[in-house]
Design a protein around this motif. Structure first.
Motif, short mmCIF file in Angstrom:
data_model
loop_
_atom_site.label_atom_id
_atom_site.label_comp_id
_atom_site.label_asym_id
_atom_site.label_seq_id
_atom_site.Cartn_x
_atom_site.Cartn_y
_atom_site.Cartn_z
N ASP A 24 0.72 -1.06 -0.26
CA ASP A 24 -0.01 -0.05 -0.07
C ASP A 24 0.86 1.38 -0.01
N GLY A 25 2.25 1.05 -0.39
CA GLY A 25 3.02 2.20 -0.40
C GLY A 25 4.39 2.09 -0.05
N PHE A 45 1.32 6.43 1.37
CA PHE A 45 0.43 5.41 1.10
C PHE A 45 -0.12 5.69 -0.52
N THR A 46 -0.45 4.54 -1.25
CA THR A 46 -0.86 5.01 -2.64
C THR A 46 -2.00 5.71 -2.65
N ASN A 47 -2.80 5.72 -1.65
CA ASN A 47 -4.16 6.84 -1.66
C ASN A 47 -3.77 8.17 -1.69
N GLY A 48 -2.48 8.46 -1.23
CA GLY A 48 -2.24 9.96 -1.24
C GLY A 48 -1.95 10.44 0.30
N GLU A 49 -2.03 9.57 1.17
CA GLU A 49 -1.80 10.03 2.70
C GLU A 49 -0.39 9.80 2.63
N ILE A 92 -1.94 15.34 -7.20
CA ILE A 92 -2.72 15.20 -6.28
C ILE A 92 -3.16 16.79 -6.10
N TYR A 96 -4.32 20.45 0.80
CA TYR A 96 -3.98 19.05 1.61
C TYR A 96 -4.41 19.17 3.22
#
Length: 171
Positions: A24-25, A45-49, A92, A96
């Protein structure tokens, strides 16, 4: 041609970095000279976190002192800018959301920094923290002032330790 990692732990006083990968990252962890214990970790993380936890300032203070690490503010500001730039390079869109906290504060002593060009003469602390933890959140976009973006957290931290923030600290 990138010679440095895109995300680093918040503190900058470590002596080595190593990588960690997950499904996941990707992340980095920092070590001190003994190279047996991670003192700081950052993971994108791959979700941008981006999550980061840092214990560096707990190691550099005297063992017998419970000192609130307000001197970490400069590193925290730089990190907010770095993480914002990283997310922007990934495509992104800002703003943020950031969340920052410190715990184990109750009874901790706060020594307020001195303005540039001044010297601290007293060895006495300026305040004592009355709460266990301080957590705050806000928003940041690249180009914004990191000092202004993070001011709600630092104001809350100082207030929780019975010390007012000075105007020069907010810049």
């Amino acid at each position: 041609n990138m010679k440095t990692p895109l995300v680093l732990p918040v503190s900058r006083g470590w002596s080595g970095l190593d990588y960690l990968y997950g499904s996941d990252g990707f992340g980095l962890y920092a070590m001190l000279s003994e190279r047996t214990t991670a003192i700081a970790v950052v993971f994108a993380f791959t979700n941008g976190e981006i999550w980061s936890i840092d214990g560096f300032w707990l190691r550099v203070r005297p063992a017998e002192a419970n000192i609130v690490p307000v001197y970490a503010e400069a590193d925290i500001r730089v990190t907010l800018v770095d993480y914002g730039n990283f997310l922007q390079r990934l495509g992104i869109d800002p703003p943020y959301r950031w969340i920052i906290g410190m715990d184990n504060l109750k009874g901790g002593l706060l020594y307020a920094p001195t303005p540039p060009g001044y010297v601290r003469y007293s060895q006495a602390h300026d305040g004592e923290c009355l709460v266990e933890e301080v957590i705050e959140s806000g928003f940041y976009s690249p180009g914004d002032s990191p000092a202004q973006a993070l001011e709600p957290f630092f104001s809350k931290l100082y207030e929780s330790c019975t010390v007012p923030r000075q105007d020069w600290q907010k810049k």
